[in-house]
Design a protein around this motif. Structure first.
Motif, PDB file in Angstrom:
ATOM      1  N   ARG A 323      -8.388   9.483   8.989  1.00  0.00           N
ATOM      2  CA  ARG A 323      -9.609   8.716   9.251  1.00  0.00           C
ATOM      3  C   ARG A 323     -10.339   8.371   7.948  1.00  0.00           C
ATOM      4  O   ARG A 323     -10.922   7.287   7.826  1.00  0.00           O
ATOM      5  N   GLN A 324     -10.298   9.290   6.983  1.00  0.00           N
ATOM      6  CA  GLN A 324     -10.927   9.000   5.698  1.00  0.00           C
ATOM      7  C   GLN A 324     -10.184   7.882   4.963  1.00  0.00           C
ATOM      8  O   GLN A 324     -10.802   6.977   4.383  1.00  0.00           O
ATOM      9  N   LEU A 325      -8.846   7.919   5.016  1.00  0.00           N
ATOM     10  CA  LEU A 325      -8.052   6.880   4.372  1.00  0.00           C
ATOM     11  C   LEU A 325      -8.272   5.520   5.025  1.00  0.00           C
ATOM     12  O   LEU A 325      -8.370   4.494   4.345  1.00  0.00           O
ATOM     13  N   VAL A 326      -8.357   5.490   6.343  1.00  0.00           N
ATOM     14  CA  VAL A 326      -8.607   4.229   7.060  1.00  0.00           C
ATOM     15  C   VAL A 326      -9.957   3.654   6.650  1.00  0.00           C
ATOM     16  O   VAL A 326     -10.095   2.448   6.396  1.00  0.00           O
ATOM     17  N   LYS A 327     -10.949   4.524   6.574  1.00  0.00           N
ATOM     18  CA  LYS A 327     -12.291   4.078   6.179  1.00  0.00           C
ATOM     19  C   LYS A 327     -12.287   3.476   4.771  1.00  0.00           C
ATOM     20  O   LYS A 327     -12.840   2.390   4.534  1.00  0.00           O
ATOM     21  N   GLU A 328     -11.638   4.174   3.836  1.00  0.00           N
ATOM     22  CA  GLU A 328     -11.591   3.696   2.448  1.00  0.00           C
ATOM     23  C   GLU A 328     -10.779   2.419   2.323  1.00  0.00           C
ATOM     24  O   GLU A 328     -11.166   1.491   1.605  1.00  0.00           O
ATOM     25  N   ARG A 329      -9.653   2.341   3.025  1.00  0.00           N
ATOM     26  CA  ARG A 329      -8.790   1.177   2.894  1.00  0.00           C
ATOM     27  C   ARG A 329      -9.414  -0.063   3.525  1.00  0.00           C
ATOM     28  O   ARG A 329      -9.237  -1.177   3.019  1.00  0.00           O
ATOM     29  N   ARG A 330     -10.137   0.110   4.611  1.00  0.00           N
ATOM     30  CA  ARG A 330     -10.831  -1.028   5.213  1.00  0.00           C
ATOM     31  C   ARG A 330     -11.851  -1.617   4.233  1.00  0.00           C
ATOM     32  O   ARG A 330     -11.983  -2.837   4.117  1.00  0.00           O
ATOM     33  N   LYS A 331     -12.517  -0.729   3.536  1.00  0.00           N
ATOM     34  CA  LYS A 331     -13.497  -1.196   2.550  1.00  0.00           C
ATOM     35  C   LYS A 331     -12.802  -1.954   1.418  1.00  0.00           C
ATOM     36  O   LYS A 331     -13.252  -3.030   0.996  1.00  0.00           O
ATOM     37  N   THR A 332     -11.674  -1.417   0.940  1.00  0.00           N
ATOM     38  CA  THR A 332     -10.928  -2.068  -0.145  1.00  0.00           C
ATOM     39  C   THR A 332     -10.403  -3.431   0.281  1.00  0.00           C
ATOM     40  O   THR A 332     -10.487  -4.412  -0.473  1.00  0.00           O
ATOM     41  N   LEU A 333      -9.861  -3.514   1.490  1.00  0.00           N
ATOM     42  CA  LEU A 333      -9.317  -4.779   1.985  1.00  0.00           C
ATOM     43  C   LEU A 333     -10.417  -5.818   2.163  1.00  0.00           C
ATOM     44  O   LEU A 333     -10.212  -7.009   1.901  1.00  0.00           O
ATOM     45  N   GLU A 335     -13.061  -6.087   0.386  1.00  0.00           N
ATOM     46  CA  GLU A 335     -13.491  -6.530  -0.942  1.00  0.00           C
ATOM     47  C   GLU A 335     -12.419  -7.357  -1.659  1.00  0.00           C
ATOM     48  O   GLU A 335     -12.700  -7.991  -2.670  1.00  0.00           O
ATOM     49  N   ASN A 336     -11.168  -7.308  -1.146  1.00  0.00           N
ATOM     50  CA  ASN A 336     -10.063  -8.027  -1.794  1.00  0.00           C
ATOM     51  C   ASN A 336      -9.261  -8.792  -0.739  1.00  0.00           C
ATOM     52  O   ASN A 336      -8.080  -8.505  -0.492  1.00  0.00           O
ATOM     53  N   LEU A 337      -9.899  -9.757  -0.110  1.00  0.00           N
ATOM     54  CA  LEU A 337      -9.291 -10.475   1.010  1.00  0.00           C
ATOM     55  C   LEU A 337      -8.041 -11.243   0.603  1.00  0.00           C
ATOM     56  O   LEU A 337      -7.144 -11.468   1.427  1.00  0.00           O
ATOM     57  N   ASP A 338      -7.959 -11.685  -0.650  1.00  0.00           N
ATOM     58  CA  ASP A 338      -6.828 -12.506  -1.090  1.00  0.00           C
ATOM     59  C   ASP A 338      -5.669 -11.690  -1.652  1.00  0.00           C
ATOM     60  O   ASP A 338      -4.599 -12.239  -1.929  1.00  0.00           O
ATOM     61  N   SER A 339      -5.864 -10.388  -1.819  1.00  0.00           N
ATOM     62  CA  SER A 339      -4.804  -9.544  -2.389  1.00  0.00           C
ATOM     63  C   SER A 339      -3.803  -9.149  -1.301  1.00  0.00           C
ATOM     64  O   SER A 339      -4.207  -8.790  -0.184  1.00  0.00           O
ATOM     65  N   PRO A 340      -2.495  -9.212  -1.604  1.00  0.00           N
ATOM     66  CA  PRO A 340      -1.496  -8.812  -0.604  1.00  0.00           C
ATOM     67  C   PRO A 340      -1.534  -7.305  -0.388  1.00  0.00           C
ATOM     68  O   PRO A 340      -1.849  -6.545  -1.313  1.00  0.00           O
ATOM     69  N   PRO A 341      -1.230  -6.837   0.809  1.00  0.00           N
ATOM     70  CA  PRO A 341      -1.193  -5.390   1.071  1.00  0.00           C
ATOM     71  C   PRO A 341      -0.150  -4.720   0.193  1.00  0.00           C
ATOM     72  O   PRO A 341       0.907  -5.282  -0.087  1.00  0.00           O
ATOM     73  N   SER A 342      -0.462  -3.501  -0.262  1.00  0.00           N
ATOM     74  CA  SER A 342       0.427  -2.812  -1.196  1.00  0.00           C
ATOM     75  C   SER A 342       1.060  -1.555  -0.621  1.00  0.00           C
ATOM     76  O   SER A 342       1.796  -0.858  -1.319  1.00  0.00           O
ATOM     77  N   ASP A 343       0.779  -1.240   0.620  1.00  0.00           N
ATOM     78  CA  ASP A 343       1.370  -0.069   1.245  1.00  0.00           C
ATOM     79  C   ASP A 343       1.396  -0.265   2.758  1.00  0.00           C
ATOM     80  O   ASP A 343       0.920  -1.273   3.278  1.00  0.00           O
ATOM     81  N   VAL A 344       1.981   0.694   3.464  1.00  0.00           N
ATOM     82  CA  VAL A 344       2.114   0.590   4.918  1.00  0.00           C
ATOM     83  C   VAL A 344       0.754   0.504   5.588  1.00  0.00           C
ATOM     84  O   VAL A 344       0.533  -0.324   6.479  1.00  0.00           O
TER      85      VAL A 344
END
Length: 591
Positions: A323-333, A335-344
């Protein structure tokens, strides 16, 4: 007052032998178990369990009696089903254990210790005795397996017990889901495991394989003989842990250098401690729970069971991290809408956000699938690699040929000004792939999942079989609720599929015009006709991930080390611990 007439005196004796279950004298007359106490106080006991006031031994006794009663009633019902498999031959005919049936031999010995002999004697479809005389079906027939896995999850389902044990650790993810829920989750998860997504993870595989080899080099440097006996299974597990954490979630387990990560420790030996190397009573309870309703597992989760501690710890720690990783990754995504995903995880979250709300994974399902991915990418890959190194150490001629291919490939890579292998380079290394396929054929880590028929079914057969009543049948009717053990280990060594040397390690079978199997026999597996990743809508989504990771680790190890099996090493135990695991004999005794 509730009676279970099918429980005979042998079962009473079996129960009496267990310290946690002592039936009283008035329960032992006429071969019946009299469950008056459990019936009268069931609601009160359940409330006490929930509130934490119930005595541990009393709670365990209650759950045991409840499971016994439910299992016995279900088996009695199955015996009166309109469709029976009692006309099939198999080890059931010679079984003398009225309680465990053939399952005592099957689960308390290494993988293949009995089923390879059973398959040779009775063929690819045969009958065994399960708990309390229940008839179970063992299947390794490729045509039958293709039929089953084309509709697994809809017409052929995971039994409640199999799903509930998994749910305790991994939640309601894809391993738990069935039918439409499974289809919904699989559709989203498949976006993260496509070929291009897996290929993009190659740098992680290379980095962790190099780190593993450097650690082994440092260990070797401390020995003047330039040789060291190394128990590799633990190191391979730690490497796989770091790979799945980094490639799937950008999460740093750092298991190769630090074994104190809470999540890594939670996963370590979880399956061994929960299911491994069971006693007779352990086999009995595990198999009785297969038929138990979900409510029984609700009770079990609230008991202070040492056996279930590992599952609960994975659930608690894994959910917190997920749940902590999901929270952090949602925030990162965001902030970087144009960046391709880098992990599963990034790929999954983006795909989830793009789908409609009705088919979207909720946070509980996201957490559950993250825990499932870690488990699927950990023990399966590390155990497969351990068996691979074991076979290479026993076959030095294969190792020499493999090393020659690796050295020549690396020379070509450096001639074109590069330092490390690409996916295309790995694909061109046909002998390394042949060695991997052959080791996986010999040692399928997922050796024998089991399913049950959701309704009456008719199973097609590759070739006719003769029944005990003298008939020859080309298809097999089975009844609703029929339990089937899918013998992946048996399928992978089926002589009519793999040839007369099917019991021998022979990578050459995969080279030249021979693809390894008899194409006319309709192999069903998604990868190379092997059963390891099964097929259909239940096939393993991460099979490309596993093959690429194993090949990278193999190439790096064989480039740096010469592998030999110690002359004075203990015997190998091919243990059943939910998965097919490699142990030394001494380790088994300690376990």
């Amino acid at each position: 007052m509730l009676y279970c007439n099918v429980l005979n005196s042998q079962l009473i004796q079996f129960m009496s032998d267990q310290p946690e279950c002592r039936p009283s004298a008035d329960c032992m007359g006429n071969g019946h178990v009299l469950c008056t106490e459990a019936h009268r106080d069931a609601v009160t006991w359940a409330q006490q369990v929930y509130l934490g006031r119930m005595d541990h031994s009393s709670a365990l006794y209650f759950v045991l009696v409840l499971v016994l009663v439910l299992s016995a009633l279900y088996i009695k019902k199955q015996r009166h089903a309109t469709i029976s498999i009692a006309h099939l031959d198999g080890p059931a005919m010679a079984c003398s254990d009225a309680v465990l049936g053939n399952l005592g031999d099957y689960y308390r010995n290494g993988v293949g210790a009995h089923e390879f002999q059973w398959q040779e004697k009775y063929g690819a479809v045969y009958r065994v005795k399960g708990l309390l005389g229940e008839d179970r079906l063992f299947v390794s027939d490729p045509k039958t397996l293709r039929h089953i896995y084309q509709s697994a999850g809809t017409r052929f389902l995971k039994p409640t017990g199999r799903r509930e044990f998994g749910r305790m650790a991994f939640g309601r993810g894809i391993a738990f889901a069935q039918q439409n829920v499974h289809k919904r989750q699989r559709k989203l998860l498949s976006r993260a495991f496509g070929q291009s997504e897996i290929h993009s993870m190659l740098p992680v595989f290379l980095e962790k394989a190099d780190e593993l080899c450097q650690i082994w080099m440092d260990i070797l440097a401390k020995h003047e003989t330039n040789s060291v006996d190394l128990e590799v299974t633990d190191w391979l597990s730690r490497c796989a842990t770091d790979v799945i954490g980094e490639a799937a979630f950008k999460y740093q387990f750092n298991s190769l250098v630090d074994s104190n990560n809470a999540l890594a420790k939670a996963y370590d030996s979880m399956l061994v401690n929960t299911f491994g190397l069971p006693t007779k009573s352990g086999v009995f309870l595990q198999q009785a729970l297969i038929r138990a309703p979900a409510a029984v597992f609700w009770l079990l989760e609230r008991l202070p069971s040492r056996s279930l501690h590992g599952l609960k710890k994975v659930a608690r720690v894994g959910d917190e991290v997920a749940r902590q990783l999901v929270k952090e990754r949602r925030k990162t995504l965001a902030e970087n809408l144009d960046s391709p995903p880098s992990d599963v995880l990034s790929t999954l979250l983006r795909a989830n956000a793009e789908t409609n709300t009705e088919t979207r994974l909720n946070d509980e399902e996201l957490s559950a699938n993250m825990r499932t991915i870690i488990a699927a990418g950990l023990e399966t890959t590390s155990s497969s690699t351990a068996f691979l190194l074991y076979e290479l150490s026993k076959h030095p001629e294969v190792q020499v040929k493999l090393r020659t291919e690796v050295v020549e490939t690396m020379a070509t890579i450096r001639m074109r000004g590069q330092q490390d292998v690409s996916v295309n380079d790995l694909d061109s290394m046909t002998y390394s792939l042949a060695v991997i396929k052959e080791s996986m054929r010999m040692h399928p880590v997922v050796y024998g999942p089991f399913l049950e028929a959701a309704n009456d079914e008719v199973l097609p057969l590759s070739k006719p079989i003769r029944t005990l009543d003298g008939r020859t049948i080309a298809e097999l009717p089975i009844g609703k609720g029929q339990l089937m053990h899918v013998s992946i280990a048996g399928y992978n060594r089926l002589e009519e599929l793999w040839g007369q040397d099917s019991q021998q390690f022979n990578p050459e079978r995969w080279l030249g015009n021979f693809t390894g199997f008899n194409a006319t026999a309709s192999p069903f597996g998604i990868y190379a006709g092997l059963g390891n990743f099964v097929g259909g809508n239940q096939s393993c989504l991460g099979w490309r991930f596993a093959i690429l990771e194993i090949q990278v680790i193999l190439v790096k190890i064989i480039q740096a080390f010469d592998l030999k099996y110690p002359k004075d090493a203990q015997d190998i135990v091919r243990a059943r611990v939910g998965l097919w695991h490699l142990f030394f004999q001494a380790k088994r005794e300690r376990s």
